[in-house]
Design a protein around this motif. Structure first.
Motif, PDB file in Angstrom:
ATOM      1  N   ARG A 101      -1.854  16.634  12.643  1.00 38.32           N
ATOM      2  CA  ARG A 101      -2.010  15.178  12.615  1.00 38.32           C
ATOM      3  C   ARG A 101      -3.407  14.741  12.184  1.00 38.32           C
ATOM      4  O   ARG A 101      -3.572  13.725  11.503  1.00 38.32           O
ATOM      5  N   PRO A 126      -2.306   8.686   7.848  1.00 33.62           N
ATOM      6  CA  PRO A 126      -1.310   8.093   8.755  1.00 33.62           C
ATOM      7  C   PRO A 126      -0.003   7.739   8.060  1.00 33.62           C
ATOM      8  O   PRO A 126       1.035   7.635   8.707  1.00 33.62           O
ATOM      9  N   ARG A 182       2.164   1.808  12.122  1.00 33.98           N
ATOM     10  CA  ARG A 182       1.149   2.804  11.787  1.00 33.98           C
ATOM     11  C   ARG A 182      -0.058   2.165  11.094  1.00 33.98           C
ATOM     12  O   ARG A 182       0.091   1.199  10.332  1.00 33.98           O
ATOM     13  N   TRP A 195      -0.281   0.853   7.175  1.00 42.15           N
ATOM     14  CA  TRP A 195       1.064   0.569   6.653  1.00 42.15           C
ATOM     15  C   TRP A 195       1.099  -0.705   5.819  1.00 42.15           C
ATOM     16  O   TRP A 195       1.752  -0.767   4.774  1.00 42.15           O
TER      17      TRP A 195
END
Length: 258
Positions: free
Chosen positions: A165, A170, A238, A241
């Motif tokens: 991650r 993202p 997120r 986005w």
């Protein structure tokens, strides 16, 4: 064509009936997602076996490749996961605990009927002879474009998710995901437009126009109901986005913009 449609309906009900039994045994409604592609495979294969000709078998091979890959991909992706929150929200409770009648009607019977309706181009293909073979191959080409978007899009998403991650952005915004926010859903729509062209439109204008509701319905649902729009409700939370959504289209691809 009535007989072909009845046989297709029986095939769809049989697959979903078996799936419901498995679902009840493992107490997980979401296994129906694995069976979704398998329903179409069963319909196409049964039609080709009962009414065999090169056209029906060509469509059966295409559908089996698409549906088999989809079932395998979803089974692999969902392995080890619990109940899907979508079904809990739909049923108003955790899976079968919401009531067997409700689960059977809202999930398994509904999906059997929807699959049957969407597969109507396969029904008419089994009932009538091909009029325009060049149109069949145009449909196969559209189908291949759809499979490309699905396979490559899923592979790029899997590669993205396999990264730690803290070493990945993202939002996935490279490859096909720079062309459309949902390449796999766009590919799914192309698959069914291709099958409509190859299966129904190749028989003539009347069978084509009489069954155009099938790819239209599939496109509408995967874009606006069960697919892209539903997924974006969670994806939109997120970081980054909004910027991604501003430059990459929701569904229909276009070249990436800076």
């Amino acid at each position: 064509m009535v007989t072909q449609s009845l046989v297709a309906l029986l095939a769809a009900l049989a697959v979903m009936g078996v799936t419901a039994a498995v679902s009840r045994r493992v107490d997980r409604v979401a296994v129906v997602d694995v069976a979704w592609g398998s329903v179409f495979v069963a319909i196409a294969l049964v039609l080709a076996v009962v009414w065999p000709d090169p056209h029906s078998w060509l469509l059966a091979v295409l559908v089996t490749f698409w549906g088999g890959r989809l079932a395998w991909h979803i089974a692999k992706r969902s392995k080890g996961h619990g109940e899907d929150p979508r079904y809990e929200a739909m049923l108003g409770g955790p899976g079968w605990h919401a009531g067997a009648a409700k689960v059977l009607l809202r999930v398994f019977l509904t999906q059997a009927v929807v699959a049957w309706v969407i597969s109507f181009p396969l029904h008419v293909a089994a009932a009538y002879d091909v009029r325009w073979w060049p149109v069949v191959w145009i449909g196969v080409a559209v189908f291949a474009i759809g499979v490309f978007f699905e396979v490559v899009g899923d592979a790029q998403l899997s590669a993205y998710r396999s990264r730690p991650r803290d070493q990945r952005p993202p939002v996935l915004d490279t490859g096909l995901w720079a062309w459309t926010r949902h390449p796999n859903y766009f590919g799914d729509a192309c698959v069914w437009w291709g099958l409509w062209v190859a299966g129904a439109l190749s028989l003539g204008w009347v069978p084509g126009l009489a069954t155009i509701f099938a790819p239209v319905a599939m496109t509408y649902f995967i874009r606006n109901v069960t697919g892209a729009k539903l997924l974006e409700k969670t994806m939109s939370q997120r970081p980054g986005w909004d910027e991604y959504a501003a430059r990459v289209p929701l569904f229909f691809p276009r070249p990436p913009r800076g």
